[in-house]
Design an enzyme around this catalytic site. Structure first.
Site, PDB file in Angstrom:
ATOM      1  N   ASP A   1       8.981   2.521  -5.425  1.00 33.47           N
ATOM      2  CA  ASP A   1       8.942   3.102  -4.085  1.00 33.47           C
ATOM      3  C   ASP A   1      10.100   2.686  -3.199  1.00 33.47           C
ATOM      4  OD1 ASP A   1       6.568   4.421  -4.622  1.00 33.47           O
ATOM      5  OD2 ASP A   1       5.317   2.795  -3.857  1.00 33.47           O
TER       6      ASP A   1
ATOM      7  N   ARG B   1      -5.306   6.727   5.843  1.00 36.46           N
ATOM      8  CA  ARG B   1      -5.733   6.175   4.550  1.00 36.46           C
ATOM      9  C   ARG B   1      -6.190   4.734   4.745  1.00 36.46           C
ATOM     10  NH1 ARG B   1      -1.412   5.569  -0.502  1.00 36.46           N
ATOM     11  NH2 ARG B   1      -2.510   3.968  -1.731  1.00 36.46           N
TER      12      ARG B   1
ATOM     13  N   ASP C   1     -10.799  10.550   0.361  1.00 35.88           N
ATOM     14  CA  ASP C   1      -9.822   9.734  -0.362  1.00 35.88           C
ATOM     15  C   ASP C   1     -10.076   9.788  -1.871  1.00 35.88           C
ATOM     16  OD1 ASP C   1      -7.640   8.087  -0.668  1.00 35.88           O
ATOM     17  OD2 ASP C   1      -8.396   6.488   0.626  1.00 35.88           O
TER      18      ASP C   1
ATOM     19  N   TYR D   1       0.277  13.085  -2.905  1.00 40.67           N
ATOM     20  CA  TYR D   1       0.077  12.985  -1.467  1.00 40.67           C
ATOM     21  C   TYR D   1      -0.118  14.386  -0.873  1.00 40.67           C
ATOM     22  CZ  TYR D   1       1.548   8.047  -1.050  1.00 40.67           C
ATOM     23  OH  TYR D   1       1.629   6.683  -1.127  1.00 40.67           O
TER      24      TYR D   1
END
Length: 469
Positions: free
Chosen positions: A151, A292, A324, A406
Site C-alpha cells: 500500500d 469503516r 462491511d 473498495y
C-alpha cells in the site's frame, strides 16, 4: 469643354465616388460593431469573484464597392460568476441505480501502457466528473509492477483523469500520495495527499494547483484519510483523517479547510469506536460520512459534521443488514444504531451508504467473507429503526464469481436535486491470482435513477492468462 475643364470634371467625379465609398465603408464597420456588441451584451458583473475574460475574435469578409477584408474586433466575453458550492438542494428521489461509466483499465493493460493503481474514487467539479486513483509509479507491462500489492511506497502518486479515461502515460500526477482525498469547492480543486514514513507521514493540502498547508502525523502510526471525495460547503471543506492502530484504538480527527488552509481541527466524538476510510456526502447544512470500523464492528460507523460550529457526532448505521466484509450472515447479523456489533469486526473494506428519510441505501460485497461480488439495495427503516432487515430494490452490480474491492460515494448536483452515485473497485492480480506479480484495478460507476432499469453484471472482465506477468 477645354482640356483643363475635362480634368477638373473627372477629378471632381472621382473625389465624389471616393467620398461615397469611404462613407459606406465607415457605415458597414459601425453596423458590424453595433450588431455584434448588441448580440453579446451582458449585465454588469456582480461583486462576486469572476473568471478571467478571454478575447473573442469576430471576422467579417464584406465586398461592397470597396473591399473590407479581415476586419478584426477584440472584446471581452461576459464575466462568468464563480461561487462556492452550498449543496442546499434536496436529495434526488431514486428507485435504484443505472450504469454510468466503466474504464476497463486491466483489459486495456494487456496491450497498452496503463498505470498500476488501487484505491480509486470519483469526484466532480460543477461541470464534469473525474476519476482518481493512487498509482504505483509504474505501468502494468513493466517489471516495476512486481510486488505492487504493497500500500505505501514513496513512488505512489495521486492520478487524475476525466471519468472514463483510463490512466495512460499522459495522465497527470497531482501529488505524491499513498492515501488521499479530493473535492471541488466551486472555485478550485482541493487535494489532500499523504506520504512519507509510516511512523511520521505528512499530509499536504494542495489548492488550485498550489501547496497551501500541511500537517504531520499526530500518532506516529500511518496517518491516513478517506480514499474518496471530501465535501465542501460554502467554501469550507471537511476531511476525516485517522492516525493510530488499524485493529485497536486510533485517533480520528476532522479537519476543516478553506482554500487549502486548515482553519480548525475537531476530534471524533460520539459512540463510534473506530473510524477509517469514510465515504462522505453533503447533507446540507452539514456533511455526513459512512465509514469503516476495522476493530469491533461489521456495522458501519456514521460521522455527522457540523460545518458551522465544527461539532462532531458519531453512531452506527441502524440496519441489521450490515455493510462491511467480513460479516455474519443476514439472519444472525445485528446493529442497534449506537455501538459496534462485535461481529467479525477485525478487518473490513471501504464502503458506503446514504440515508433516504427513515430508510437507507447501501452497497456491499455479495460474499460475507471476501471481496467478491457487489450488490446494492434499500433497507426500509434502515436509518432510524434498530436492526431493521426489510430489503427492497436489490441489484447485482458484480456477480459473486468475480472480484470487487473498495467502494465509495460521490454526489452530483442537478438542476433541482442532488444525485448520489457510487463506484466499485474491481481488483485483479495478487493475492488471489498468483499467475501474475502485480495488483491493480479497474472501476465501474453507477448513479441513482428515478426511472426503471434492467439487470446485469459488470466485472473487470480481463482474462488473467492474457495479461503480462
Amino acid at each position: 469643354m477645354n482640356p483643363n475643364q475635362k480634368i477638373i470634371t473627372i477629378g471632381s467625379v472621382s473625389l465624389t465616388f471616393a467620398a461615397i465609398c469611404f462613407l459606406m465603408q465607415i457605415a458597414i464597420l459601425v453596423t458590424t460593431v453595433t450588431l455584434n456588441f448588441k448580440q453579446y451584451e451582458c449585465d454588469p458583473p456582480a461583486t462576486n469573484q469572476v473568471m478571467p475574460c478571454e478575447p473573442i475574435i469576430i471576422e467579417r469578409n464584406i465586398t461592397e464597392i470597396v473591399y473590407l477584408t479581415n476586419t478584426t474586433i477584440e472584446r471581452e466575453i461576459c464575466p462568468k460568476l464563480v461561487e462556492y458550492r452550498n449543496w442546499s438542494k434536496p436529495q434526488c428521489k431514486i428507485t435504484g441505480f443505472a450504469p454510468f461509466s466503466k474504464d476497463n483499465s486491466i483489459r486495456l493493460s494487456a496491450g497498452g501502457d496503463i498505470w498500476v493503481t488501487r484505491e480509486p474514487y470519483v469526484s466532480c467539479d460543477p461541470g464534469r466528473c473525474y476519476q482518481f486513483a493512487l498509482g504505483q509509479g509504474t505501468t502494468l507491462d513493466n517489471k516495476h509492477s512486481n510486488d505492487t500489492i504493497h500500500d505505501r511506497t514513496p513512488h505512489r502518486t495521486l492520478l487524475m483523469n476525466e471519468l472514463g479515461v483510463p490512466f495512460h502515460l499522459g495522465t497527470r500526477q497531482v501529488c505524491i500520495a499513498w492515501s488521499s482525498s479530493s473535492c471541488h469547492d466551486g472555485k478550485a480543486w482541493l487535494h489532500v495527499c499523504i506520504t512519507g514514513y509510516d511512523k511520521n507521514a505528512t499530509a499536504s493540502f494542495i489548492y488550485d494547483g498550489r501547496l497551501v498547508d500541511s500537517i504531520g502525523s499526530w500518532s506516529k502510526n500511518i496517518l491516513r484519510t478517506q480514499e474518496s471525495e471530501c465535501v465542501c460547503i460554502n467554501g469550507t471543506c471537511t476531511v476525516v483523517m485517522t492516525d493510530g492502530s488499524a485493529s485497536g484504538r486510533a485517533d480520528t480527527r476532522i479537519l476543516f479547510i478553506e482554500e487549502g488552509r486548515i482553519v480548525h481541527i475537531s476530534p471524533l466524538s460520539g459512540s463510534a469506536q473506530h473510524v477509517e476510510e469514510c465515504s462522505c456526502y453533503p447533507r446540507y447544512p452539514g456533511v455526513r460520512c459512512i465509514c469503516r470500523d476495522n476493530w469491533k464492528g461489521s456495522n458501519r460507523p456514521v460521522v455527522d459534521i457540523n460545518v458551522k460550529d465544527y461539532s462532531i457526532n458519531s453512531s452506527y448505521v441502524c440496519s441489521g443488514l450490515v455493510g462491511d466484509t467480513p460479516r455474519n450472515n443476514d439472519r444472525s447479523s445485528n446493529s442497534y444504531c449506537q455501538n459496534p456489533n462485535n461481529e467479525k469486526g477485525n478487518h473490513g473494506v471501504k464502503g458506503w451508504a446514504f440515508d433516504d428519510g427513515n430508510d437507507v441505501w447501501m452497497g456491499r460485497t455479495i460474499s460475507e467473507d471476501s471481496r467478491s461480488g457487489y450488490q446494492t439495495f434499500k433497507v426500509i427503516g434502515g436509518w432510524s429503526t434498530p436492526n431493521s432487515k426489510l430489503q427492497i430494490n436489490r441489484q447485482v452490480i458484480v456477480d459473486s464469481d468475480n472480484r470487487s474491492g473498495y467502494s465509495g460515494i460521490f454526489s452530483v448536483e442537478g438542476k433541482s436535486c442532488i444525485n448520489r452515485c457510487f463506484y466499485v473497485e474491481l481488483i485483479r492480480g495478487r493475492r488471489q491470482e498468483t499467475r501474475v506479480w502485480w495488483t491493480s484495478n479497474s472501476i465501474v460507476v453507477f448513479c441513482g435513477t428515478s426511472g426503471t432499469y434492467g439487470t446485469g453484471s459488470w466485472p473487470d472482465g480481463a482474462d488473467i492468462n492474457l495479461m503480462p506477468i
